[in-house]
Design a protein around this motif. Structure first.
Motif, PDB file in Angstrom:
ATOM      1  N   ALA A  18     -40.940  -2.204   3.816  1.00 18.09           N
ATOM      2  CA  ALA A  18     -41.504  -3.361   4.513  1.00 18.09           C
ATOM      3  C   ALA A  18     -41.064  -3.440   5.974  1.00 18.09           C
ATOM      4  O   ALA A  18     -41.497  -4.329   6.703  1.00 18.09           O
ATOM      5  CB  ALA A  18     -41.102  -4.643   3.797  1.00 18.09           C
ATOM      6  N   ARG A  19     -40.223  -2.498   6.393  1.00 17.04           N
ATOM      7  CA  ARG A  19     -39.713  -2.522   7.768  1.00 17.04           C
ATOM      8  C   ARG A  19     -40.710  -1.889   8.733  1.00 17.04           C
ATOM      9  O   ARG A  19     -40.476  -0.833   9.323  1.00 17.04           O
ATOM     10  CB  ARG A  19     -38.363  -1.826   7.833  1.00 17.04           C
ATOM     11  N   THR A  20     -41.826  -2.548   8.866  1.00 16.12           N
ATOM     12  CA  THR A  20     -42.885  -2.079   9.760  1.00 16.12           C
ATOM     13  C   THR A  20     -42.857  -2.884  11.059  1.00 16.12           C
ATOM     14  O   THR A  20     -42.211  -3.934  11.151  1.00 16.12           O
ATOM     15  CB  THR A  20     -44.256  -2.244   9.093  1.00 16.12           C
ATOM     16  N   LYS A  21     -43.590  -2.382  12.052  1.00 18.57           N
ATOM     17  CA  LYS A  21     -43.646  -3.085  13.341  1.00 18.57           C
ATOM     18  C   LYS A  21     -44.302  -4.462  13.197  1.00 18.57           C
ATOM     19  O   LYS A  21     -43.891  -5.429  13.836  1.00 18.57           O
ATOM     20  CB  LYS A  21     -44.411  -2.239  14.358  1.00 18.57           C
ATOM     21  N   LEU A  22     -45.321  -4.520  12.340  1.00 19.30           N
ATOM     22  CA  LEU A  22     -46.011  -5.787  12.133  1.00 19.30           C
ATOM     23  C   LEU A  22     -45.089  -6.824  11.514  1.00 19.30           C
ATOM     24  O   LEU A  22     -45.018  -7.973  11.982  1.00 19.30           O
ATOM     25  CB  LEU A  22     -47.238  -5.589  11.242  1.00 19.30           C
ATOM     26  N   ASN A  23     -44.363  -6.433  10.465  1.00 23.08           N
ATOM     27  CA  ASN A  23     -43.435  -7.354   9.819  1.00 23.08           C
ATOM     28  C   ASN A  23     -42.311  -7.769  10.763  1.00 23.08           C
ATOM     29  O   ASN A  23     -41.860  -8.919  10.745  1.00 23.08           O
ATOM     30  CB  ASN A  23     -42.859  -6.742   8.549  1.00 23.08           C
ATOM     31  N   ALA A  24     -41.860  -6.822  11.580  1.00 22.22           N
ATOM     32  CA  ALA A  24     -40.815  -7.125  12.558  1.00 22.22           C
ATOM     33  C   ALA A  24     -41.336  -8.126  13.600  1.00 22.22           C
ATOM     34  O   ALA A  24     -40.621  -9.046  14.001  1.00 22.22           O
ATOM     35  CB  ALA A  24     -40.340  -5.854  13.239  1.00 22.22           C
ATOM     36  N   PHE A  25     -42.584  -7.949  14.020  1.00 22.17           N
ATOM     37  CA  PHE A  25     -43.185  -8.858  14.996  1.00 22.17           C
ATOM     38  C   PHE A  25     -43.318 -10.272  14.418  1.00 22.17           C
ATOM     39  O   PHE A  25     -43.000 -11.260  15.093  1.00 22.17           O
ATOM     40  CB  PHE A  25     -44.562  -8.331  15.412  1.00 22.17           C
ATOM     41  N   VAL A  26     -43.762 -10.335  13.163  1.00 18.22           N
ATOM     42  CA  VAL A  26     -43.884 -11.638  12.489  1.00 18.22           C
ATOM     43  C   VAL A  26     -42.523 -12.314  12.387  1.00 18.22           C
ATOM     44  O   VAL A  26     -42.394 -13.530  12.620  1.00 18.22           O
ATOM     45  CB  VAL A  26     -44.508 -11.465  11.085  1.00 18.22           C
ATOM     46  N   LEU A  27     -41.497 -11.533  12.060  1.00 19.36           N
ATOM     47  CA  LEU A  27     -40.145 -12.086  11.948  1.00 19.36           C
ATOM     48  C   LEU A  27     -39.653 -12.617  13.286  1.00 19.36           C
ATOM     49  O   LEU A  27     -39.009 -13.666  13.343  1.00 19.36           O
ATOM     50  CB  LEU A  27     -39.184 -11.020  11.420  1.00 19.36           C
ATOM     51  N   VAL A  28     -39.958 -11.907  14.364  1.00 19.35           N
ATOM     52  CA  VAL A  28     -39.550 -12.358  15.698  1.00 19.35           C
ATOM     53  C   VAL A  28     -40.204 -13.697  16.042  1.00 19.35           C
ATOM     54  O   VAL A  28     -39.543 -14.616  16.554  1.00 19.35           O
ATOM     55  CB  VAL A  28     -39.898 -11.296  16.760  1.00 19.35           C
ATOM     56  N   ILE A  29     -41.504 -13.815  15.770  1.00 23.46           N
ATOM     57  CA  ILE A  29     -42.220 -15.071  16.049  1.00 23.46           C
ATOM     58  C   ILE A  29     -41.648 -16.216  15.237  1.00 23.46           C
ATOM     59  O   ILE A  29     -41.366 -17.309  15.760  1.00 23.46           O
ATOM     60  CB  ILE A  29     -43.732 -14.915  15.749  1.00 23.46           C
ATOM     61  N   LEU A  30     -41.447 -15.976  13.935  1.00 21.09           N
ATOM     62  CA  LEU A  30     -40.887 -17.013  13.063  1.00 21.09           C
ATOM     63  C   LEU A  30     -39.465 -17.381  13.483  1.00 21.09           C
ATOM     64  O   LEU A  30     -39.090 -18.560  13.465  1.00 21.09           O
ATOM     65  CB  LEU A  30     -40.899 -16.547  11.606  1.00 21.09           C
ATOM     66  N   SER A  31     -38.689 -16.376  13.879  1.00 21.60           N
ATOM     67  CA  SER A  31     -37.305 -16.619  14.302  1.00 21.60           C
ATOM     68  C   SER A  31     -37.261 -17.493  15.545  1.00 21.60           C
ATOM     69  O   SER A  31     -36.397 -18.373  15.669  1.00 21.60           O
ATOM     70  CB  SER A  31     -36.589 -15.294  14.571  1.00 21.60           C
ATOM     71  N   ALA A  32     -38.191 -17.252  16.472  1.00 19.91           N
ATOM     72  CA  ALA A  32     -38.236 -18.044  17.703  1.00 19.91           C
ATOM     73  C   ALA A  32     -38.527 -19.512  17.391  1.00 19.91           C
ATOM     74  O   ALA A  32     -37.915 -20.419  17.976  1.00 19.91           O
ATOM     75  CB  ALA A  32     -39.284 -17.477  18.650  1.00 19.91           C
ATOM     76  N   ILE A  33     -39.452 -19.742  16.459  1.00 15.17           N
ATOM     77  CA  ILE A  33     -39.808 -21.126  16.099  1.00 15.17           C
ATOM     78  C   ILE A  33     -38.651 -21.804  15.372  1.00 15.17           C
ATOM     79  O   ILE A  33     -38.296 -22.952  15.677  1.00 15.17           O
ATOM     80  CB  ILE A  33     -41.071 -21.153  15.221  1.00 15.17           C
ATOM     81  N   VAL A  34     -38.039 -21.093  14.421  1.00 14.85           N
ATOM     82  CA  VAL A  34     -36.910 -21.656  13.669  1.00 14.85           C
ATOM     83  C   VAL A  34     -35.728 -21.917  14.595  1.00 14.85           C
ATOM     84  O   VAL A  34     -35.014 -22.921  14.445  1.00 14.85           O
ATOM     85  CB  VAL A  34     -36.504 -20.712  12.513  1.00 14.85           C
ATOM     86  N   LEU A  35     -35.532 -21.037  15.561  1.00 19.54           N
ATOM     87  CA  LEU A  35     -34.461 -21.246  16.537  1.00 19.54           C
ATOM     88  C   LEU A  35     -34.702 -22.534  17.322  1.00 19.54           C
ATOM     89  O   LEU A  35     -33.759 -23.268  17.652  1.00 19.54           O
ATOM     90  CB  LEU A  35     -34.380 -20.054  17.491  1.00 19.54           C
ATOM     91  N   GLY A  36     -35.960 -22.811  17.600  1.00 18.81           N
ATOM     92  CA  GLY A  36     -36.303 -24.068  18.259  1.00 18.81           C
ATOM     93  C   GLY A  36     -35.932 -25.267  17.395  1.00 18.81           C
ATOM     94  O   GLY A  36     -35.420 -26.277  17.904  1.00 18.81           O
ATOM     95  N   PHE A  37     -36.177 -25.158  16.079  1.00 23.75           N
ATOM     96  CA  PHE A  37     -35.786 -26.232  15.153  1.00 23.75           C
ATOM     97  C   PHE A  37     -34.270 -26.457  15.195  1.00 23.75           C
ATOM     98  O   PHE A  37     -33.795 -27.591  15.238  1.00 23.75           O
ATOM     99  CB  PHE A  37     -36.191 -25.893  13.719  1.00 23.75           C
ATOM    100  N   VAL A  38     -33.527 -25.342  15.179  1.00 25.08           N
ATOM    101  CA  VAL A  38     -32.061 -25.419  15.161  1.00 25.08           C
ATOM    102  C   VAL A  38     -31.537 -26.047  16.450  1.00 25.08           C
ATOM    103  O   VAL A  38     -30.659 -26.921  16.417  1.00 25.08           O
ATOM    104  CB  VAL A  38     -31.444 -24.016  14.961  1.00 25.08           C
ATOM    105  N   PHE A  39     -32.057 -25.609  17.594  1.00 20.07           N
ATOM    106  CA  PHE A  39     -31.632 -26.169  18.885  1.00 20.07           C
ATOM    107  C   PHE A  39     -31.931 -27.663  18.960  1.00 20.07           C
ATOM    108  O   PHE A  39     -31.146 -28.448  19.487  1.00 20.07           O
ATOM    109  CB  PHE A  39     -32.319 -25.438  20.043  1.00 20.07           C
ATOM    110  N   ASP A  40     -33.087 -28.051  18.430  1.00 18.90           N
ATOM    111  CA  ASP A  40     -33.467 -29.462  18.432  1.00 18.90           C
ATOM    112  C   ASP A  40     -32.488 -30.274  17.604  1.00 18.90           C
ATOM    113  O   ASP A  40     -32.058 -31.371  18.017  1.00 18.90           O
ATOM    114  CB  ASP A  40     -34.887 -29.615  17.889  1.00 18.90           C
TER     115      ASP A  40
END
Length: 198
Positions: free
Chosen positions: A144-166
């Motif tokens: 499952a370690r594909t570029k697409l899955n990695a890209f999706v994880l990066v996008i989700l991580s950025a949003i979740v990081l926003g939740f944490v900072f908030d």
């Protein structure tokens, strides 16, 4: 001579009363988590069981496990429609004496209550769960370690990081409202009535 100096050093009665009122109105994070836990238990047990029994009786048990009937519909009924009808209280919030109210003077509309709840349960929570699942998938499944899955994880991580900072910003600044409250101009209010002095 001393009166003005003493007045500056010690807070006056109005300031003390204002401070006491704010503390009484404050809703702690523990009470919010307890309310969330109660509501989650209602959705995940009582509602799920009722849906399971209903579809079992009509011979379509598999439909009970679809996202529509397993998550979207129970959330819509228990955590969106109920507080809209009760003007700001879920079952969990009513038990711990919390109510969703308008941040500004005036009555809070039912639409804004529904919008607030939708931001939490149809955006914040699903994205957080999706991030956990995506991270687990990439860490545990080598194929499952594909570029697409990695890209999706990066996008989700950025949003979740926003939740944490908030959330961290709310803790540091003692702000009672998270981003969804800021968007729809709501807050959570303590509904416990103070006992009068004898």
């Amino acid at each position: 001579m001393l009166a003005p100096i003493i007045a500056k050093i010690f807070p006056n009665r109005d300031k003390l009363d204002s401070s006491s009122y704010k503390r009484a109105e404050h809703v702690g994070w523990l009470r919010r988590l307890v309310a969330l836990f109660i509501d989650y238990m209602i959705v995940s047990t009582i509602c799920s069981l009722m849906i399971e029994v209903f579809f079992y009786m009509i011979g379509h048990r598999g439909m009970a496990h679809t996202p529509l009937f397993n998550y979207i519909l129970p959330i819509a009924i228990v955590l969106i429609l109920v507080p809209m009808v009760t003007e700001g209280q879920t079952f969990g919030k009513s038990i711990v004496h919390i109510k969703i109210t308008n941040f500004y003077p005036g009555k809070l509309s039912r639409l804004r209550i529904g919008m607030r709840q939708a931001w939490i349960y149809y955006f914040t929570l699903p994205i957080s769960i999706a991030w956990l699942k995506q991270a687990k998938l990439i860490l545990t499944v080598e194929s499952a370690r594909t570029k697409l899955n990695a890209f999706v994880l990066v996008i989700l991580s950025a949003i979740v990081l926003g939740f944490v900072f908030d959330f961290l910003a709310a803790l540091v600044t003692r702000r009672d409202r998270l981003f969804y409250d800021l968007i729809v101009h709501t807050k959570q209010q303590n509904t416990l009535k103070k006992r009068g002095r004898k």
